[in-house]
Scaffold this motif. Structure first.
Motif, PDB file in Angstrom:
ATOM      1  N   ARG A  96      15.082  -7.337  33.489  1.00 52.94           N
ATOM      2  CA  ARG A  96      13.728  -6.770  33.412  1.00 52.94           C
ATOM      3  C   ARG A  96      12.936  -6.936  34.706  1.00 52.94           C
ATOM      4  NH1 ARG A  96      15.549  -8.164  28.669  1.00 52.94           N
ATOM      5  NH2 ARG A  96      14.915  -7.063  26.773  1.00 52.94           N
ATOM      6  N   PRO A  98      11.441  -6.060  38.089  1.00 52.97           N
ATOM      7  CA  PRO A  98      11.249  -4.758  38.756  1.00 52.97           C
ATOM      8  C   PRO A  98      11.713  -4.736  40.198  1.00 52.97           C
ATOM      9  CG  PRO A  98       9.159  -5.935  38.629  1.00 52.97           C
ATOM     10  CD  PRO A  98      10.163  -6.776  37.886  1.00 52.97           C
ATOM     11  N   PRO A 100      14.721  -5.047  43.026  1.00 51.12           N
ATOM     12  CA  PRO A 100      16.191  -4.943  43.095  1.00 51.12           C
ATOM     13  C   PRO A 100      16.835  -6.268  43.511  1.00 51.12           C
ATOM     14  CG  PRO A 100      15.152  -3.089  44.220  1.00 51.12           C
ATOM     15  CD  PRO A 100      14.068  -4.074  43.926  1.00 51.12           C
ATOM     16  N   ASN A 114      20.975  -5.669  38.962  1.00 54.48           N
ATOM     17  CA  ASN A 114      20.051  -5.375  37.867  1.00 54.48           C
ATOM     18  C   ASN A 114      19.673  -3.892  37.881  1.00 54.48           C
ATOM     19  OD1 ASN A 114      18.422  -5.341  40.102  1.00 54.48           O
ATOM     20  ND2 ASN A 114      16.745  -6.467  39.161  1.00 54.48           N
ATOM     21  N   SER A 116      16.978  -2.294  38.404  1.00 46.99           N
ATOM     22  CA  SER A 116      16.151  -1.879  39.541  1.00 46.99           C
ATOM     23  C   SER A 116      17.006  -1.652  40.784  1.00 46.99           C
ATOM     24  CB  SER A 116      15.084  -2.940  39.820  1.00 46.99           C
ATOM     25  OG  SER A 116      14.212  -3.086  38.725  1.00 46.99           O
ATOM     26  N   PHE A 120      17.503   1.813  42.743  1.00 44.17           N
ATOM     27  CA  PHE A 120      17.043   1.833  44.139  1.00 44.17           C
ATOM     28  C   PHE A 120      18.140   2.313  45.078  1.00 44.17           C
ATOM     29  CE2 PHE A 120      15.978  -0.097  48.243  1.00 44.17           C
ATOM     30  CZ  PHE A 120      14.644   0.263  48.361  1.00 44.17           C
TER      31      PHE A 120
END
Length: 483
Positions: A96, A98, A100, A114, A116, A120
């Motif tokens: 969770r 936000p 990377p 993750n 993010s 990305f």
């Protein structure tokens, strides 16, 4: 049923050396007193009392150390039982987060990333090499050093394609209790500094541009004020003429400041694609109706042709409205009185079909793409084109049309003089929407500006529409609308 057996070694208490030292000290004391008693230096009663006191004191310290050692083992056992829960909590936090975050293993292979980080870097389901997703030599060198157990590093890098971005990469080594010759992993954290970098640059650009462009009208206002206070103090005719010029210069400064603020807002979020949805047919109709009175003052007719199919595009309504409004305002400004300005919407179109009209407006016209969307053969677009009947633009000026404050020779003064920021705003808005912006022009034949935006997913699968412009014409006051 298979019985699971676990061989656990007894916990070694860290207080065991202290208990051993207590016993040795007590034994040494009794031994010294026994030597003294045998040599006659100490009486037998004193030896007995001292030995009992020393043994009792040693027993008390020994029991104290023993009871203190028992609780120390319990937290270790509790920690061992909670470890899976802690791991699950860490993984949930990482998913969770936000920011990377990636875990890089031996050979530069991505072991964990993750959501993010996957968004990305555009990572797929498979975890491959970091070098295929991030082509930054300094970052890859820092990751290689961390995998060797060397000290972590922070690396800044910038990219210009497909959009300008500024990223700060933090690399730290992590030692894992794993067998093998390479126990180290590299943790890579990516922080997007694009907004802050752009804010710094825009602040400096805004001050430089504003001071440069405002210097001339401010000097004119200052000169007129001095004249009105001096020689023209009692000259009503000169006063009225100077006040009219001062009003015009003040209005120009207001437009300039508004355009600079609009351009700054667009550039601030250019790297973040909008997520809204806009119906381009309805928007073009609204813009035409809003500018109808402006066109009527110069007897210019606005002819609007809408697409035969819905043109639902992805984007921000206010910004796309500003694009169409700027293009139509420019067409009205540079068209002669009593002429016609054409606006038409086409959808759906491929990228090649959206960039330019199928046929040239003039055999000698020049065509140029000022801003292009990312390459995607499956993407479909809706395009709005605006054609004027102005003097046209020479081919050599086309590449500079979207530059800040650029104005073609002959358009830098007079009633058609603008701020030179309108097309720059259009270009940056179109770039933020991952769309395209093109121009076709020829001296004496006018110009056609086209802005196209990606269709919403539900519209992108529709078959290409036939060329528009064959519908009935409805005459309105100062405008013609084809539906």
């Amino acid at each position: 049923m298979v019985e699971e057996r676990t061989n656990r070694r007894p916990l070694k208490s860290p207080d065991r050396p202290r208990r051993r030292d207590i016993a040795l000290t007590a034994g040494l004391g009794v031994f010294i007193m026994a030597v003294l008693a045998l040599s006659g230096e100490m009486e037998a009663g004193v030896f007995l009392a001292g030995s009992l006191a020393l043994a009792g004191l040693a027993a008390v310290y020994y029991l104290t150390a023993l009871t203190a050692a028992e609780p120390s083992a319990r937290p270790a056992e509790a920690g061992a039982s909670l470890r899976p829960v802690e791991i699950d909590a860490c993984e949930a936090m990482l998913e969770r987060l936000p920011i990377p975050v990636l875990l890089i293993g031996p050979g530069g292979r991505i072991e964990r990333a993750n959501p993010s980080a996957r968004a990305f870097l555009g990572l797929g389901a498979e975890r491959g090499l970091l070098s295929t997703a991030l082509r930054q030599p300094r970052v890859l060198e820092a990751v290689s050093a961390a995998l060797r157990g060397e000290r972590g590093a922070a690396v800044e890098y910038s990219t210009l394609a497909p959009l300008e971005s500024h990223v700060r990469a933090f690399v730290e080594p992590i030692r894992l209790d794993v067998p093998g010759p390479m126990p180290f992993r590299a943790m890579l954290v990516l922080a997007d500094d694009t907004s802050s970098k752009r804010a710094e640059r825009m602040r400096a650009d805004f001050l430089a541009n504003a001071s440069h462009e405002l210097r001339t009208p401010l000097a004119s206002l200052s000169g007129f004020l001095e004249t009105l206070q001096g020689p023209a103090h009692d000259d009503e005719e000169a006063r009225d003429r100077f006040l009219a010029i001062m009003k015009e210069q003040t209005e120009r400064m207001r437009r300039l400041i508004d355009d600079l603020l609009s351009l700054s807002r667009v550039e601030m979020n250019e790297h973040v694609a909008p997520t809204g949805s806009v119906e381009l047919n309805d928007l073009a109709r609204d813009v035409t109706e809003a500018l109808r009175l402006v066109a009527e003052r110069r007897a210019i007719t606005l002819e609007l042709t809408l697409a035969d199919t819905p043109a639902q595009v992805r984007g921000d309504h206010d910004q796309i409205y500003e694009v169409v409004e700027n293009l139509v305002e420019n067409a009205i400004k540079y068209s002669p009185d009593g002429s016609q300005v054409r606006i038409w919407v086409e959808a759906p179109r491929t990228r090649d079909g959206a960039e330019h009209m199928p046929e040239r407006m003039d055999p000698q016209s020049g065509r140029l793409t000022l801003s292009a969307p990312p390459l995607d053969p499956d993407a479909r677009f809706a395009v709005v084109r605006v054609r004027d009947n102005g003097p046209g633009i020479e081919r050599r000026y086309l590449p500079r049309l979207a530059e800040r404050f650029f104005r073609v020779d002959g358009q830098k003064s007079g009633p058609t003089a603008g701020t030179g920021l309108g097309l720059a705003i259009v270009k940056h808005i179109v770039s933020r929407h991952r769309g395209g912006f093109t121009v076709e022009s020829a001296p004496g034949a006018g110009s056609v500006f086209s802005a196209f935006f990606m269709l919403a997913p539900a519209q992108a699968t529709a078959p290409p529409a036939p060329p528009s412009g064959t519908g009935p014409v409805e005459q309105t006051a100062g405008a013609v609308t084809k539906v």
